[in-house]
Design an enzyme around this catalytic site. Structure first.
Site, PDB file in Angstrom:
ATOM      1  N   HIS A   1       0.851  -1.198   0.000  1.00 44.22           N
ATOM      2  CA  HIS A   1       0.000   0.000   0.000  1.00 44.22           C
ATOM      3  C   HIS A   1       0.882   1.242   0.000  1.00 44.22           C
ATOM      4  CE1 HIS A   1      -4.152  -1.632   1.508  1.00 44.22           C
ATOM      5  NE2 HIS A   1      -3.614  -2.410   0.576  1.00 44.22           N
TER       6      HIS A   1
ATOM      7  N   TYR B   1      -9.104   5.721   7.412  1.00 47.15           N
ATOM      8  CA  TYR B   1      -9.240   6.106   8.833  1.00 47.15           C
ATOM      9  C   TYR B   1     -10.245   7.258   8.864  1.00 47.15           C
ATOM     10  CZ  TYR B   1      -5.043   3.466  10.179  1.00 47.15           C
ATOM     11  OH  TYR B   1      -4.131   2.472  10.434  1.00 47.15           O
TER      12      TYR B   1
ATOM     13  N   PRO C   1      -4.152   0.118  18.797  1.00 48.73           N
ATOM     14  CA  PRO C   1      -3.856  -0.317  17.427  1.00 48.73           C
ATOM     15  C   PRO C   1      -4.030   0.756  16.349  1.00 48.73           C
ATOM     16  CG  PRO C   1      -5.878  -1.319  18.202  1.00 48.73           C
ATOM     17  CD  PRO C   1      -5.299  -0.582  19.359  1.00 48.73           C
TER      18      PRO C   1
ATOM     19  N   LYS D   1       1.025  -0.388  15.192  1.00 47.62           N
ATOM     20  CA  LYS D   1       2.405  -0.498  15.663  1.00 47.62           C
ATOM     21  C   LYS D   1       2.714  -1.749  16.466  1.00 47.62           C
ATOM     22  CE  LYS D   1       3.944   2.835  13.573  1.00 47.62           C
ATOM     23  NZ  LYS D   1       4.626   2.366  12.370  1.00 47.62           N
TER      24      LYS D   1
ATOM     25  N   TYR E   1       4.022   6.285  10.453  1.00 46.05           N
ATOM     26  CA  TYR E   1       3.169   5.145  10.100  1.00 46.05           C
ATOM     27  C   TYR E   1       3.960   4.112   9.285  1.00 46.05           C
ATOM     28  CZ  TYR E   1      -1.192   2.711   8.899  1.00 46.05           C
ATOM     29  OH  TYR E   1      -2.206   1.766   8.778  1.00 46.05           O
TER      30      TYR E   1
HETATM   31  P1  FAS Z   1       1.776 -12.037  21.624  1.00 48.67           P
HETATM   32  O1  FAS Z   1       0.706 -11.688  22.616  1.00 48.67           O
HETATM   33  O2  FAS Z   1       1.418 -12.146  20.179  1.00 48.67           O
HETATM   34  O3  FAS Z   1       2.431 -13.460  22.010  1.00 48.67           O
HETATM   35  C1  FAS Z   1       2.662 -13.790  23.368  1.00 48.67           C
HETATM   36  C2  FAS Z   1       2.566 -15.300  23.469  1.00 48.67           C
HETATM   37  O4  FAS Z   1       2.945 -15.684  24.787  1.00 48.67           O
HETATM   38  C3  FAS Z   1       1.138 -15.769  23.239  1.00 48.67           C
HETATM   39  O5  FAS Z   1       1.096 -16.736  22.218  1.00 48.67           O
HETATM   40  C4  FAS Z   1       0.731 -16.334  24.600  1.00 48.67           C
HETATM   41  O6  FAS Z   1      -0.112 -17.465  24.489  1.00 48.67           O
HETATM   42  C5  FAS Z   1       2.086 -16.721  25.183  1.00 48.67           C
HETATM   43  N1  FAS Z   1       2.072 -16.795  26.659  1.00 48.67           N
HETATM   44  C6  FAS Z   1       1.445 -15.950  27.512  1.00 48.67           C
HETATM   45  N2  FAS Z   1       1.617 -16.384  28.789  1.00 48.67           N
HETATM   46  C7  FAS Z   1       2.380 -17.509  28.720  1.00 48.67           C
HETATM   47  C8  FAS Z   1       2.875 -18.421  29.693  1.00 48.67           C
HETATM   48  N3  FAS Z   1       2.601 -18.248  30.992  1.00 48.67           N
HETATM   49  N4  FAS Z   1       3.613 -19.469  29.265  1.00 48.67           N
HETATM   50  C9  FAS Z   1       3.862 -19.660  27.947  1.00 48.67           C
HETATM   51  N5  FAS Z   1       3.413 -18.849  26.973  1.00 48.67           N
HETATM   52  C10 FAS Z   1       2.671 -17.784  27.366  1.00 48.67           C
HETATM   53  N6  FAS Z   1      -1.337  -4.870  16.630  1.00 48.67           N
HETATM   54  C11 FAS Z   1      -1.406  -4.163  15.485  1.00 48.67           C
HETATM   55  O7  FAS Z   1      -0.381  -3.653  15.043  1.00 48.67           O
HETATM   56  N7  FAS Z   1      -2.610  -4.008  14.830  1.00 48.67           N
HETATM   57  C12 FAS Z   1      -3.766  -4.596  15.280  1.00 48.67           C
HETATM   58  O8  FAS Z   1      -4.831  -4.458  14.691  1.00 48.67           O
HETATM   59  C13 FAS Z   1      -3.732  -5.362  16.453  1.00 48.67           C
HETATM   60  N8  FAS Z   1      -4.849  -6.000  16.910  1.00 48.67           N
HETATM   61  C14 FAS Z   1      -4.774  -6.730  18.068  1.00 48.67           C
HETATM   62  C15 FAS Z   1      -5.899  -7.404  18.582  1.00 48.67           C
HETATM   63  C16 FAS Z   1      -5.826  -8.142  19.766  1.00 48.67           C
HETATM   64  C17 FAS Z   1      -7.061  -8.864  20.299  1.00 48.67           C
HETATM   65  C18 FAS Z   1      -4.614  -8.208  20.489  1.00 48.67           C
HETATM   66  C19 FAS Z   1      -4.525  -8.952  21.810  1.00 48.67           C
HETATM   67  C20 FAS Z   1      -3.490  -7.562  19.992  1.00 48.67           C
HETATM   68  C21 FAS Z   1      -3.556  -6.827  18.770  1.00 48.67           C
HETATM   69  N9  FAS Z   1      -2.436  -6.185  18.237  1.00 48.67           N
HETATM   70  C22 FAS Z   1      -2.481  -5.460  17.100  1.00 48.67           C
HETATM   71  C23 FAS Z   1      -1.181  -6.260  18.905  1.00 48.67           C
HETATM   72  C24 FAS Z   1      -0.557  -7.597  18.590  1.00 48.67           C
HETATM   73  O9  FAS Z   1      -0.460  -7.735  17.212  1.00 48.67           O
HETATM   74  C25 FAS Z   1       0.746  -7.648  19.338  1.00 48.67           C
HETATM   75  O10 FAS Z   1       1.436  -6.407  19.240  1.00 48.67           O
HETATM   76  C26 FAS Z   1       1.653  -8.747  18.863  1.00 48.67           C
HETATM   77  O11 FAS Z   1       0.943  -9.947  18.917  1.00 48.67           O
HETATM   78  C27 FAS Z   1       2.875  -8.737  19.787  1.00 48.67           C
HETATM   79  O12 FAS Z   1       3.549  -9.913  19.624  1.00 48.67           O
HETATM   80  P2  FAS Z   1       4.187 -10.655  20.899  1.00 48.67           P
HETATM   81  O13 FAS Z   1       4.967  -9.678  21.676  1.00 48.67           O
HETATM   82  O14 FAS Z   1       4.822 -11.863  20.362  1.00 48.67           O
HETATM   83  O15 FAS Z   1       2.956 -10.999  21.846  1.00 48.67           O
HETATM   84  C1  PHB Z   2      -5.917  -4.259  10.806  1.00 51.03           C
HETATM   85  O1  PHB Z   2      -6.008  -4.476   9.581  1.00 51.03           O
HETATM   86  O2  PHB Z   2      -6.190  -5.128  11.665  1.00 51.03           O
HETATM   87  C2  PHB Z   2      -5.460  -2.902  11.281  1.00 51.03           C
HETATM   88  C3  PHB Z   2      -4.946  -2.009  10.373  1.00 51.03           C
HETATM   89  C4  PHB Z   2      -4.514  -0.760  10.809  1.00 51.03           C
HETATM   90  C5  PHB Z   2      -4.646  -0.424  12.144  1.00 51.03           C
HETATM   91  C6  PHB Z   2      -5.170  -1.338  13.063  1.00 51.03           C
HETATM   92  C7  PHB Z   2      -5.585  -2.571  12.627  1.00 51.03           C
HETATM   93  O3  PHB Z   2      -4.252   0.798  12.569  1.00 51.03           O
END
Ligand code: FAS
Ligand code: PHB
Length: 385
Positions: A72, A195, A288, A292, A378
């Site tokens: 994009h 957005y 989000p 980032k 961004y």
């Molecule tokens: P993660 O949370 O991905 O991974 C951590 C891992 O540790 C998990 O698999 C968990 O099961 C494991 N864990 C936890 N406790 C443990 C234990 N006691 N023992 C063993 N393992 C354990 N970011 C964006 O940029 N855009 C978005 O739209 C966006 N939407 C999101 C929606 C949701 C519902 C959530 C929760 C996050 C979202 N994020 C988004 C942020 C997300 O993408 C995180 O930044 C990203 O997953 C970070 O990666 P990790 O640091 O690996 O953490």
């Molecule tokens: C998504 O596609 O999940 C998304 C994209 C941009 C954002 C947040 C979420 O700022």
């Protein structure tokens, strides 16, 4: 069991760290509380910034991304009766890619499996011990295990156990609203993300592929998803995204998944104590709005991996000693940018805020300086910024 680096968490941070350490000749073991299927099907982030894409390509993880991802040039900023495109490539020479976190996880999982990397899924009772002999204990099917390591890295997200072993300062902010996220089995109605500021609340039109659309609505923080029928969701999205304006139409389709996501921010410093390090959501969470979260996790491990390789193979502690301060510089830059995007686009009950937000949006959309500021953040600052 013994390894050089014990990694807790098989999210993007944990699996990519394991991959980067192996590139540097350092062995690791990853322990994960969920199943592999669960981790690879969790619907989360969707946008990869420029440096994330370059990093993944540089370590052999970019092939499917280049084939199935979508580059994009920028995004659209919108408010009632106006929609403006910000072209990041024109402004800062960098683009972003649409490629779901689920796909990043699958690519990482396959790469670790192909390398014979030990990732132990479905563990319970994980505990971290930062003593002269750092180690992790956990159970699998009720059987207790101990994993001794030179270094332990908490990539276990914001609710994992490692944060508690790295005491320090935590900054928190909870935003007074949430996002209602929707995955719809319908072709996106836009070529790039929209957005949209609207008096009813913020809306985001994102996507996952040419046939799957990802959409978000600002809703009150305590929203019960059961109160939002598919029709009510589509009606609100249509209003906020400007269905019918200048001939643009939001195409509706079957909703495959819907959920309410809290909007919060936290940062924990330092991101290291002794032989225990933090990376990714274990150390920071951003709302989000700035896309980032995933990219910050990648940036952390891109700094941490070479630091641990130097520490463990050359007994050179310099990069490891610098890790926390260097990672936190980018963490705060992305935390600020996520706050800036969030407060610019989400409506509040205060009409004064609305005037400030509309003025800010008009300035960003019409001023090269304003648009460049958004584009630079961004599309992502260089790693190590
Ligand atoms: P993660 O949370 O991905 O991974 C951590 C891992 O540790 C998990 O698999 C968990 O099961 C494991 N864990 C936890 N406790 C443990 C234990 N006691 N023992 C063993 N393992 C354990 N970011 C964006 O940029 N855009 C978005 O739209 C966006 N939407 C999101 C929606 C949701 C519902 C959530 C929760 C996050 C979202 N994020 C988004 C942020 C997300 O993408 C995180 O930044 C990203 O997953 C970070 O990666 P990790 O640091 O690996 O953490
Ligand atoms: C998504 O596609 O999940 C998304 C994209 C941009 C954002 C947040 C979420 O700022």
């Amino acid at each position: 069991m013994r390894t050089q680096v014990a990694i807790i968490g098989a999210g993007p941070a944990g699996l990519l760290l394991s991959h980067l350490l192996a590139e540097g000749g350092v062995e690791s073991v990853v322990v994960e509380t969920r199943t592999r299927d669960y981790v690879e099907s969790r619907i989360r982030a969707g946008i990869l910034e420029h440096s994330t894409v370059e990093l993944l390509k540089s370590v052999g993880l970019g092939d499917r991304l280049m084939r199935e991802g979508h580059e994009h040039r920028g995004i659209y900023l919108q408010w009632p009766s106006e929609r403006h495109h910000l072209d990041f490539l024109d402004l800062v020479g960098r683009s972003v890619w649409v490629y779901g976190q689920t796909e990043v996880q699958k690519d990482l999982g396959r790469a670790r499996e192909a390398a014979g990397q030990q990732v132990i899924y479905d563990v319970r009772d994980t505990a971290v011990f930062d003593s002269t002999e750092p180690h992790v204990t956990f159970t699998v099917d009720g059987v207790a295990h101990r994993l001794d390591a030179d270094v332990v890295v908490g990539c276990d997200g914001s609710f994992g156990p490692t944060r508690a072993v790295v005491p320090g300062t935590t900054w928190q902010r909870t935003y007074p609203y949430s996002w209602l996220g929707v995955l719809a089995d319908v072709a996106p109605s836009t070529d790039e993300l929209i957005y949209a500021w609207h008096p009813d609340g913020f809306a985001l039109n994102s996507m996952r592929s040419p046939t799957v659309t990802r959409l978000y609505l600002q809703v009150p923080a305590d929203t019960d998803i059961a109160e939002w029928s598919d029709e009510r969701i589509w009606d609100a999205l249509s209003i906020r995204l400007g269905h019918g304006q200048d001939g643009w139409e939001l195409t509706r389709g079957p909703i495959m998944e819907k959920s309410v996501l809290p909007m919060r921010s936290f940062v924990q410093a330092p991101m290291r104590r002794g032989n225990v390090f933090l990376a990714g959501d274990a150390a920071h969470i951003v709302p989000p709005t700035g896309a980032k979260g995933l990219n910050l996790a990648v940036a952390d491990v891109t700094l941490l991996a070479p630091a641990l390789v130097a520490l463990l193979t050359e007994k050179d502690p310099r990069l490891a000693d610098e890790y926390s301060d260097r990672a936190l510089r980018r963490v705060w830059r992305c935390t600020h940018f996520s706050w800036w995007m969030t407060t610019m686009l989400h409506t509040s009950p205060d009409p004064f805020d609305a005037q400030l937000q509309l003025s800010q949006l008009r300035w960003v959309a019409s001023s090269v300086a304003g648009a460049t500021g958004l584009a630079e953040n961004y599309a992502g600052l260089p790693i190590g910024f």
